[in-house]
Design an enzyme around this catalytic site. Structure first.
Site: not given
Ligand code: GLN
Length: 184
Positions: A80, A166, A168
């Site tokens: 992410c 995710h 994790e």
């Molecule tokens: N929207 C976040 C970003 O661009 C990422 C979101 C997340 O890691 N759950 O950093």
């Protein structure tokens, strides 16, 4: 030989990554300073807020050393926000592709779906939270998961692995295992 995997511990889902790394039978280390980067076999970068993690990396004087390590072939797995940091050319520049931040719009800011992973027989449960995606990747980067509409949500470039979702936050260690067993 004891394998030690760092978990970047500046912000975000740190303890969940530590659990996953431990479940893969390797030793985790929380990484908060430049000195913590020494002697690692690989690093995971958790989800969180990429703008915040970037600022903290700069404050801790870790952005440049980490960027250098990535260029030298150090294995890194980013989820992410970690994908954003790894794929942006002006940040860690570890994977060639175009990042769309918060790419799933308002209604679908968070959702879960079954994913088909290239080369894996069973689907993977993807948890997306204000997730980014890659609109394209360029060689030597390769897409590992592409949604029906063409958005790329997992990719690999040699020693760099990224997912929009995710792993994790699931009990399914396959992505972490893949990183630890195939990329370290
Ligand atoms: N929207 C976040 C970003 O661009 C990422 C979101 C997340 O890691 N759950 O950093």
């Amino acid at each position: 030989m004891r394998v030690v995997i760092g978990v970047l511990a500046l912000q975000g889902a740190v303890s969940e990554h530590i659990k996953m790394v431990t479940a893969c039978g390797v030793t985790p280390r929380s990484v908060k300073t430049q000195a913590d980067l020494k002697g690692l076999d690989g690093l995971t970068i958790p989800g969180g807020e990429s703008t915040t993690i970037r600022k903290l990396l700069v404050r801790e004087q870790m952005l440049e050393p980490l960027k250098k390590l990535v260029q030298q072939g150090f294995p890194v797995f980013g989820t992410c926000a970690g994908l954003v940091l790894l794929a942006q050319p002006d940040l860690l520049n570890g994977l060639k592709g175009t990042v769309v931040r918060n790419g799933f719009g308002r209604q679908r800011e968070s959702f879960e779906t079954e994913l088909t992973v290239k080369g894996w027989s069973k689907p993977y449960h993807g948890i997306f939270i204000r997730a980014p995606y890659l609109s394209e990747v360029q060689q030597p980067a390769e897409a590992l998961v592409t949604l029906a509409d063409g958005r790329i949500v997992a990719a690999q470039q040699n020693h760099v692995l990224v997912t929009s979702f995710h792993p994790e936050l699931t009990g399914d260690t396959r992505f972490h295992r893949y990183f630890v067993e195939k990329m370290i």
